[in-house]
Motif scaffolding. Sequence first.
Motif, mmCIF file in Angstrom:
data_model
loop_
_atom_site.group_PDB
_atom_site.id
_atom_site.type_symbol
_atom_site.label_atom_id
_atom_site.label_comp_id
_atom_site.label_asym_id
_atom_site.label_seq_id
_atom_site.Cartn_x
_atom_site.Cartn_y
_atom_site.Cartn_z
ATOM 1 N N ALA A 296 0.727 -1.192 -0.004
ATOM 2 C CA ALA A 296 0.167 -0.166 0.044
ATOM 3 C C ALA A 296 0.869 1.257 -0.112
ATOM 4 N N SER A 297 2.134 1.231 0.389
ATOM 5 C CA SER A 297 2.806 2.372 0.607
ATOM 6 C C SER A 297 3.064 3.331 -0.519
ATOM 7 N N ILE A 298 3.366 2.770 -1.880
ATOM 8 C CA ILE A 298 3.408 3.630 -2.804
ATOM 9 C C ILE A 298 2.229 4.292 -3.415
ATOM 10 N N ILE A 299 1.296 3.707 -3.364
ATOM 11 C CA ILE A 299 -0.355 4.370 -3.952
ATOM 12 C C ILE A 299 -0.671 5.072 -2.809
ATOM 13 N N ILE A 300 -0.355 4.982 -1.534
ATOM 14 C CA ILE A 300 -0.775 5.977 -0.488
ATOM 15 C C ILE A 300 0.073 7.185 -0.801
ATOM 16 N N ALA A 301 1.302 7.087 -0.764
ATOM 17 C CA ALA A 301 2.135 8.254 -0.922
ATOM 18 C C ALA A 301 1.810 8.995 -2.447
ATOM 19 N N LEU A 302 1.800 8.188 -3.429
ATOM 20 C CA LEU A 302 1.348 8.790 -4.781
ATOM 21 C C LEU A 302 -0.015 9.648 -4.499
ATOM 22 N N THR A 303 -0.872 9.151 -3.848
ATOM 23 C CA THR A 303 -2.521 9.739 -3.834
ATOM 24 C C THR A 303 -1.881 11.039 -2.941
ATOM 25 N N GLU A 304 -1.419 10.940 -1.777
ATOM 26 C CA GLU A 304 -1.007 11.997 -0.881
ATOM 27 C C GLU A 304 -0.291 13.193 -1.728
ATOM 28 N N ALA A 305 0.768 13.127 -2.463
ATOM 29 C CA ALA A 305 1.538 13.848 -3.297
ATOM 30 C C ALA A 305 0.658 14.563 -4.317
ATOM 31 N N TRP A 306 -0.300 13.841 -4.913
ATOM 32 C CA TRP A 306 -1.108 14.316 -6.092
ATOM 33 C C TRP A 306 -2.294 15.300 -5.397
ATOM 34 N N GLU A 307 -2.737 14.918 -3.978
ATOM 35 C CA GLU A 307 -3.890 15.877 -3.565
ATOM 36 C C GLU A 307 -2.959 16.976 -3.024
#
Length: 335
Positions: A296-307
């Motif tokens: 889950a780590s990459i997709i959580i980080a990717l989503t946060e960065a995009w947000e």
Amino acid sequence: MYNSKITGLGYYVPDNIVTNEDLSKLMDTNDAWIEERTGIKERRWIKEGSEDTSAVMGAKASRIAIERAGLTKDDIDFIVFATLSPDYYFPGGGVQLQDMLDMRTIGALDVRNQCSGFIYAMSVADQFIKTGMYKNILVVGAEYHSGGLDKTTRGRGVSVIFGDGAGAAVLSRTEDNTKGILSTHLHSEGKHAEELTVLAPSIKHWVPAIIAANDKNDESYFPYMNGTFVFKHAVVRFSETIMEGLKSNNLDVADINMLIPHQANLRISQFVQRKFKLTDDQIYNNIMKYGNTTAASIIIALTEAWEKGKINEGDLVILAAFGSGFTWGSVIIRW
């Protein structure tokens, strides 16, 4: 030939925050010891009695991603679910997700590549879309680590690292070959499988044998990690797979707008950042807040960065991971 692009992102983490100070009450450790070695200040752990599981968290993240993609559940053609901590030994979480989201009887595939799970899942989904088989694929990474950790001093080298959470991405077909996933790169080296592993239960050491032995010193069902060995390999493989992805697209380090590394250890990410001379604006880390949430780590980080507006249209975004197996890989994206 079609391309695939990310059209929706979402993540979910439990409300329960567990700080390093909290862990010092369970084991012989302290905030300074944990932060110095990992960069982690806190993580999210599912509370006992909560409804959350890997599949439930994955479903919560998926609903957000599907809505942001401007789609409905009926628009999703396929599911790829990455986890090392499924709700059941079998079946996998993909079919649970299909049921929880009340979807059509679409296919559901489970990926068991641990820390590299989301990279592998994205690569699989990308190929299904590129060949024209599917139009919209839900790709999920979800982990429930806290229930399987040794929360004593014996297990502190591993248990302080991991957190619970889930993220989801909708991958959709596009005819614009200049945008979306440009390439994916996958590798493995199985001779190091036991350097980062959970050995039991397994066919070699199944549940009846564990029960019969009733051995309180049996550590085989807790995660084991040869930390120094893993670290040394990780920094090499991270660098290799990033460069492989750049070269295959005739790009170089100067072209990187955002690197999202798997959140295994902040010291690994910082090593890679220094090696490639990236600024703080070119790399995103959130392990400080969530710990290592594996698939889950990459997709959580990717989503946060995009947000947070750190990723914009036209940016070159690189996802990279290394973990148990050993497995590693990268995804090169033109946003």
